[in-house]
Motif scaffolding. Sequence first.
Motif, PDB file in Angstrom:
ATOM      1  N   THR A  28       0.826  -1.211   0.000  1.00  0.00           N
ATOM      2  CA  THR A  28       0.000   0.000   0.000  1.00  0.00           C
ATOM      3  C   THR A  28       0.856   1.256   0.000  1.00  0.00           C
ATOM      4  N   PRO A  32       1.960   3.946  -4.534  1.00  0.00           N
ATOM      5  CA  PRO A  32       2.007   5.286  -5.152  1.00  0.00           C
ATOM      6  C   PRO A  32       3.358   5.596  -5.785  1.00  0.00           C
ATOM      7  N   LEU A  45      -3.064   9.332  -8.379  1.00  0.00           N
ATOM      8  CA  LEU A  45      -2.741   8.758  -7.064  1.00  0.00           C
ATOM      9  C   LEU A  45      -3.977   8.776  -6.157  1.00  0.00           C
ATOM     10  N   GLY A  46      -4.728   9.891  -6.218  1.00  0.00           N
ATOM     11  CA  GLY A  46      -5.948   9.980  -5.416  1.00  0.00           C
ATOM     12  C   GLY A  46      -6.980   8.951  -5.837  1.00  0.00           C
ATOM     13  N   GLY A  49      -5.959   5.430  -4.669  1.00  0.00           N
ATOM     14  CA  GLY A  49      -6.279   5.254  -3.254  1.00  0.00           C
ATOM     15  C   GLY A  49      -7.769   5.161  -3.010  1.00  0.00           C
ATOM     16  N   ASN A  53     -10.148   2.082  -1.394  1.00  0.00           N
ATOM     17  CA  ASN A  53     -10.829   2.335  -0.134  1.00  0.00           C
ATOM     18  C   ASN A  53     -12.345   2.313  -0.248  1.00  0.00           C
ATOM     19  N   ARG A 103      -5.754  -2.650  -7.210  1.00  0.00           N
ATOM     20  CA  ARG A 103      -5.869  -1.893  -5.948  1.00  0.00           C
ATOM     21  C   ARG A 103      -7.232  -2.138  -5.314  1.00  0.00           C
ATOM     22  N   GLY A 221      -5.444   8.940   4.961  1.00  0.00           N
ATOM     23  CA  GLY A 221      -5.551   8.623   3.545  1.00  0.00           C
ATOM     24  C   GLY A 221      -4.536   9.378   2.707  1.00  0.00           C
ATOM     25  N   ALA A 225      -1.659   7.573   0.514  1.00  0.00           N
ATOM     26  CA  ALA A 225      -1.868   7.565  -0.934  1.00  0.00           C
ATOM     27  C   ALA A 225      -1.183   8.706  -1.679  1.00  0.00           C
ATOM     28  N   MET A 340     -10.167   7.249   4.226  1.00  0.00           N
ATOM     29  CA  MET A 340      -9.049   6.984   3.323  1.00  0.00           C
ATOM     30  C   MET A 340      -9.482   6.970   1.857  1.00  0.00           C
ATOM     31  N   CYS A 341     -10.793   6.932   1.599  1.00  0.00           N
ATOM     32  CA  CYS A 341     -11.312   7.078   0.236  1.00  0.00           C
ATOM     33  C   CYS A 341     -11.457   8.557  -0.115  1.00  0.00           C
ATOM     34  N   PRO A 344      -7.770  10.838  -0.231  1.00  0.00           N
ATOM     35  CA  PRO A 344      -6.989  10.846  -1.474  1.00  0.00           C
ATOM     36  C   PRO A 344      -7.745  11.420  -2.670  1.00  0.00           C
TER      37      PRO A 344
END
Length: 383
Positions: A28, A32, A45-46, A49, A53, A103, A221, A225, A340-341, A344
């Motif tokens: 994890t 990235p 990247l966002g 992640g 999530n 992912r 997050g 991420a 965390m969703c 990012p």
Amino acid sequence: MDDIERRSILKVLYVTIFLTATGLGTTTFLLPVYAQTLGASYMDLGLIGAVGNVVYTALTLICGYMLDKYEKVSLYLVFTGIGMVTMALFAFVSSIPQIMVIRALLGLASATFWVAASTLTAQISPREEMTQSLGRYNLSWIAGFTVGPYLGGLVSSAYGYEVFFFSQAALIAVSLVLVQTKMRGRIELVNVSRHERATLGELRPLTLAYITLIPFTLVLGIYMAIIPGHMKVMGLTAAIIGLLLTVTNGVRGLVFLNIQRLVRWGPWKSMFTASLFMAASMFLVRSSGDAVTFGVPLIFYGVGSGIMTPVALDFISKRTPERLRGTAMGVHEAIYGIGMCLGPLIGGAIADSYSAYMLYTILVGVALLIMPFAYLMTREPNP
């Protein structure tokens, strides 16, 4: 089953948590960095992640329900196997869309693992040793998060990411063997009151505790991420990034060692302190550009998150009836998934549209939001 046998099984459980968390966590953290080598933007990247999530959030609730309904050790075995397969699949990806697909599977593997591991720890532990057992649970996974990123950075730099991903699958394979040979058959965990259906409404007294976690998980997050990819953009190598993450998680582990002191100190004082450290971390990381200037805010983040994680888990665990423990842990991990969703996804958009500096400035305020919610949480009567 007597307490001596329970402690013996817990020791095996901690080893499996260490091995699986090393594989899942290291992947994890370094994903990235790998994505950035393929040309990923902050938005990419966002999205990577966020995709993982979203799946994580959905599966935590399902997993919690399954753990309250079916035999827990057998489910833990299956979930560990899913993690092993997912790590191996990463070795075959070579584009951003492919990374997003796998992912999502990593989100599934992580959700089932964390909910099952925390539930088993609370279920197997002798009641009077709950805080100590949860402290060792946290130390087990943070130890994996500590040694994993640095070693993973070295492996990926020296041998490439394909070898790195296979090495993480091999670690989880060892965990799988231990669950099958040292845990399954020694203890069977099925709720006696299976006819009593668990409902989320019964967890309403814990609402403020769950809400308090949201600002923390938004920052978490970004840490997982965005920041590793940001360090890559600033010119740091995978090995240096891995070392910095190892130092950060090592600091978290040292704080975890003091969980009993933190619990005695009180959730409000502990979370207030955690909020200050995380706000300071996001303030300082705005102007970081090399290993040293990234190191200081990451250490601050390690202290803050090292306080928040075990204190919140201890607070929730001790206020949950045994028959609802799987569901409660599922909701606990779902809150992590939501934060965390969104972190990012929104953070990547802000960094691309404005700047990373703006993103981290906003996160200073987000980290400080922990304070009022923690105050209200600790003023509620114990459910």
